[in-house]
Design an enzyme around this catalytic site. Sequence first.
Site, PDB file in Angstrom:
ATOM      1  N   GLN A  75     -96.654  12.823 -38.705  1.00  0.00           N
ATOM      2  CA  GLN A  75     -97.361  12.532 -37.450  1.00  0.00           C
ATOM      3  C   GLN A  75     -98.881  12.647 -37.632  1.00  0.00           C
ATOM      4  OE1 GLN A  75     -96.637  11.308 -34.517  1.00  0.00           O
ATOM      5  NE2 GLN A  75     -94.492  10.985 -35.062  1.00  0.00           N
ATOM      6  N   SER A  76     -99.393  12.113 -38.708  1.00  0.00           N
ATOM      7  CA  SER A  76    -100.818  12.205 -38.996  1.00  0.00           C
ATOM      8  C   SER A  76    -101.649  11.303 -38.083  1.00  0.00           C
ATOM      9  CB  SER A  76    -101.061  11.803 -40.452  1.00  0.00           C
ATOM     10  OG  SER A  76    -102.440  11.612 -40.690  1.00  0.00           O
ATOM     11  N   ASN A  77    -102.625  11.898 -37.424  1.00  0.00           N
ATOM     12  CA  ASN A  77    -103.589  11.102 -36.650  1.00  0.00           C
ATOM     13  C   ASN A  77    -104.540  10.368 -37.585  1.00  0.00           C
ATOM     14  OD1 ASN A  77    -102.838  12.193 -33.954  1.00  0.00           O
ATOM     15  ND2 ASN A  77    -103.528  14.104 -34.889  1.00  0.00           N
TER      16      ASN A  77
END
Length: 333
Positions: A75-77
């Site tokens: 879930q990397s921004n």
Amino acid sequence: MLLTSFPRVPLAHLPTRLEFLPRLSEHLGGPRVWVKRDDCTGLATGGNKTRKLEFSMGEALQTGADTIITVGAVQSNHVRQTAAAACKLGMKCEVLLEHRVAEPSELYRNSGNVLLDRIFGANLREYAKGTDFDAAMDEIADEIRADGGTPYIVPGGASNPVGALGYVGCGEELLQQCREQEIQFDHLVTATGSAGTHAGLAVGLRGNGSDLPILGIGVNAPQDVQEERVYNLACETAGLVGKPGCVSRDDIIADCNYIGPGYGEPTDAMNEAVLMLARFEGLLFDPVYSGKALAGMIDYIRKGRFAKDSDIVFLHTGGAAGLFAYADNLALT
Ligand SMILES: *Cc1c(COP(=O)(O)O)cnc(C)c1O
């Protein structure tokens, strides 16, 4: 200005706004709390990586790259903003996603940032926690070269000296806003993870003669590791902008008591902070970074660690796209 000589592509909506939070400040009964809205940098729902990518992608374009390679948690921004920037600049994007969270839910694996990565057409490859990502990215770069392409590797979080330049710029922007709006802050609070944000801010402030204290709230590593990481990157970044030695080791503070069970694992204090900011100010924060950093700031205020008659600015680094991936893990009390 320390930044004029570096290649840069405009990606962010700047300057981001500086806003007072009257209802939150009153509710907590402590200092006046302000927020610097780096959640509104404009690219693909915004966030702090966009400022860094202006410089990373500037360098990529200068080297003639046609494919960006980068890495992050599922879930990397950072990955989401990089995938969007690659589209905007007509480049391909190869992504290495690390499974850092134990027992990820269906939503965690497919919603939130991952959905957006797929919409941007990034090529996603999944890896186990603890993979040697430098080696894995080098290998992919070799494959791309063998196929006649020109790769450019953006490290995790764009946290190298080039990426950190984005937060040198943010520090300068904040000082300018303080002058224009006649505000004097007593403390700056920010989440600190891959370290580029914290390190860049330290250089942007100290390199311009400001001694505004910066409190990093860690989301990943233990305190000694995090502070060392920030300090080393700050030293390299200071050298890059011609201000070597402007940041001292004891000036780098990362409080890592708000991580809970681990990176990306929800905590009750994060849950409370996310709901508090939503319901008192109509603002969205994220479960992994800005929500845990807020939980730290709120705890400091409740413990009286900031003077009541002071002004605190919280750097909102974004991340609300990740909320959807955590829909099953938030208690909406
Ligand atoms: C990456 C990120 C951070 C941490 O910034 P670093 O420069 O990696 O320390 C904080 N908040 C959000 C929302 C992020 O995506």
